[in-house]
Design a protein around this motif. Sequence first.
Motif, PDB file in Angstrom:
ATOM      1  N   ASP A 243       0.827  -1.217   0.000  1.00  0.00           N
ATOM      2  CA  ASP A 243       0.000   0.000   0.000  1.00  0.00           C
ATOM      3  C   ASP A 243       0.856   1.260   0.000  1.00  0.00           C
ATOM      4  O   ASP A 243       0.464   2.289  -0.539  1.00  0.00           O
ATOM      5  CB  ASP A 243      -0.892   0.030   1.253  1.00  0.00           C
ATOM      6  CG  ASP A 243      -1.818  -1.171   1.335  1.00  0.00           C
ATOM      7  OD1 ASP A 243      -2.404  -1.520   0.297  1.00  0.00           O
ATOM      8  OD2 ASP A 243      -1.936  -1.756   2.429  1.00  0.00           O
ATOM      9  N   GLN A 244       2.019   1.160   0.662  1.00  0.00           N
ATOM     10  CA  GLN A 244       2.901   2.328   0.796  1.00  0.00           C
ATOM     11  C   GLN A 244       4.339   1.852   0.684  1.00  0.00           C
ATOM     12  O   GLN A 244       4.677   0.750   1.130  1.00  0.00           O
ATOM     13  CB  GLN A 244       2.703   2.994   2.159  1.00  0.00           C
ATOM     14  CG  GLN A 244       1.257   3.396   2.409  1.00  0.00           C
ATOM     15  CD  GLN A 244       1.051   4.047   3.771  1.00  0.00           C
ATOM     16  OE1 GLN A 244       0.667   5.189   3.846  1.00  0.00           O
ATOM     17  NE2 GLN A 244       1.301   3.317   4.836  1.00  0.00           N
ATOM     18  N   LYS A 274      -4.185  -1.643  -8.039  1.00  0.00           N
ATOM     19  CA  LYS A 274      -4.676  -1.045  -6.792  1.00  0.00           C
ATOM     20  C   LYS A 274      -3.877   0.224  -6.509  1.00  0.00           C
ATOM     21  O   LYS A 274      -2.761   0.379  -7.009  1.00  0.00           O
ATOM     22  CB  LYS A 274      -4.532  -2.026  -5.636  1.00  0.00           C
ATOM     23  CG  LYS A 274      -3.093  -2.391  -5.322  1.00  0.00           C
ATOM     24  CD  LYS A 274      -2.979  -3.097  -3.999  1.00  0.00           C
ATOM     25  CE  LYS A 274      -2.250  -2.234  -3.013  1.00  0.00           C
ATOM     26  NZ  LYS A 274      -1.807  -2.936  -1.825  1.00  0.00           N
ATOM     27  N   TYR A 276      -1.402   2.725  -4.601  1.00  0.00           N
ATOM     28  CA  TYR A 276      -0.294   2.649  -3.641  1.00  0.00           C
ATOM     29  C   TYR A 276       0.344   4.019  -3.569  1.00  0.00           C
ATOM     30  O   TYR A 276       0.291   4.784  -4.532  1.00  0.00           O
ATOM     31  CB  TYR A 276       0.728   1.573  -4.071  1.00  0.00           C
ATOM     32  CG  TYR A 276       1.286   1.783  -5.461  1.00  0.00           C
ATOM     33  CD1 TYR A 276       2.387   2.610  -5.674  1.00  0.00           C
ATOM     34  CD2 TYR A 276       0.693   1.176  -6.574  1.00  0.00           C
ATOM     35  CE1 TYR A 276       2.896   2.822  -6.961  1.00  0.00           C
ATOM     36  CE2 TYR A 276       1.197   1.385  -7.846  1.00  0.00           C
ATOM     37  CZ  TYR A 276       2.297   2.206  -8.036  1.00  0.00           C
ATOM     38  OH  TYR A 276       2.787   2.426  -9.300  1.00  0.00           O
ATOM     39  N   LEU A 381      -1.879   0.671   7.012  1.00  0.00           N
ATOM     40  CA  LEU A 381      -1.641   0.080   5.685  1.00  0.00           C
ATOM     41  C   LEU A 381      -0.303  -0.655   5.619  1.00  0.00           C
ATOM     42  O   LEU A 381       0.640  -0.317   6.334  1.00  0.00           O
ATOM     43  CB  LEU A 381      -1.670   1.168   4.612  1.00  0.00           C
ATOM     44  CG  LEU A 381      -2.992   1.916   4.439  1.00  0.00           C
ATOM     45  CD1 LEU A 381      -2.858   2.979   3.361  1.00  0.00           C
ATOM     46  CD2 LEU A 381      -4.125   0.956   4.106  1.00  0.00           C
TER      47      LEU A 381
END
Length: 421
Positions: A243-244, A274, A276, A381
């Motif tokens: 996510d990061q 998705k 990020y 996340l």
Amino acid sequence: MSAVVSELETVREGAFGNAVALSCRECGAKVDLGPSYACPECFGPLEVAYDFPAITREDIAAGPANIWRYKALLPVPTDIEQSPNTEPGFTRLLRADNLGRELGIASLWVKDDSTNPTNSFKDRVVACALSAAREFHAKVFACPSTGNLANAVAAAGARAGIRTVVFIPSNLEQPKQVNSAVFTDSLVAVDGNYDDVNKLAQEIAAEEEGWAFVNVNVRPFYAEGSKTLGYEIAEQLGWRLPDQIVIPVASGSQLTKVHKAFQELIALGLVEDKPYKVFGAQAEGCGPVATAYKAGVDAIRPVKPDTIAKSLAIGNPADGIYVLDITRATGGAVEQVTDDEIRDAIVLLARTEGVFTETAGGTTTAVLKKLVETGQLDTSLETVIINTGHGLKTLDAVSGRVGPRATIAASYDAFEAAGLA
Ligand SMILES: *Cc1c(COP(=O)(O)O)cnc(C)c1O
Ligand SMILES: [Zn+2]
């Protein structure tokens, strides 16, 4: 503009795999694959463009445990494993639960690139540059460097049997000098900072025939090597994107290419699409991109570096504007930290995860901490940080911070008296 070879026709068929052209990042103009790095139309930077066939996860998994498992996605020939090189990559992705707990991050990973052949991520980019230099029949394999690149070029050139000449600022840490000089008899220390060394390299590349400067006239090929960091992170997470991600920024090339890698994996259907967020990490003593990010401007004002994070000390970062684009577009940020925060973070990462990072990784870890403290990072996340180099190369950064707790006589009484029981 320089040419590594005067006769480009001498480049053999298939020398660059699925790459089809060099493409200008500013105006989109296409140029034939060759030793060029600036657009003939607008002088914008050139990057490698591809026409990928269908590629499966199984194809990749069947490859070797190094960056060549991704050779179909790189500008290298299909028989690249047969050429002598340092075989970098497929470094460990470590779960960092202790550091995550310390900082309050639910799911944290460290991509540990300090275990590459010359102990930094630079072995990846150099392996790709070496392949291009070979295809261009370069006589000399060279670079201007903040240290790690010189180590990687000198080692790869030695293994490939090609003459190397590496240029560094003369004030570089002693371990990084020795780590180059052990592989090459042509380490050149230049009086000046990295930006001065880089300017000299550009002049030599323009004047001399047959010199492949990995990060100057073969830069588009060199830069692609950083994509393998992104591919590996996705594959090691079980073919998904984090996510990061927090990435150190010197020229900014690595950050832009990890993003390019994620985009390619999405386009090829190898991972699910998705959102990020990409974060950049700099030192306050050399934070031109972080400063522009904070000011909300697009223009990056060059600075004179003054930081212990010497591997990140590029005052005029070539890819800085693209780092701004990517961090802003993905909802990330570029943050900067002081030399003391870098020292503390080196010790923090070591004591929580058993990973000894150099000052660049200290910068990344300190920025991670600062992003949490300032609310810029979402601690719920899944987050990855990249450790790009080994702490043994920058021992001086922490030698004043850590050391013997006690110096005692070789007796049990002395041990007891020291209060260690
Ligand atoms: C070169 C280097 C970087 C960053 O490189 P870019 O120029 O931004 O691609 C990061 N960490 C270490 C240890 C390096 O040597
Ligand atoms: Zn252009």
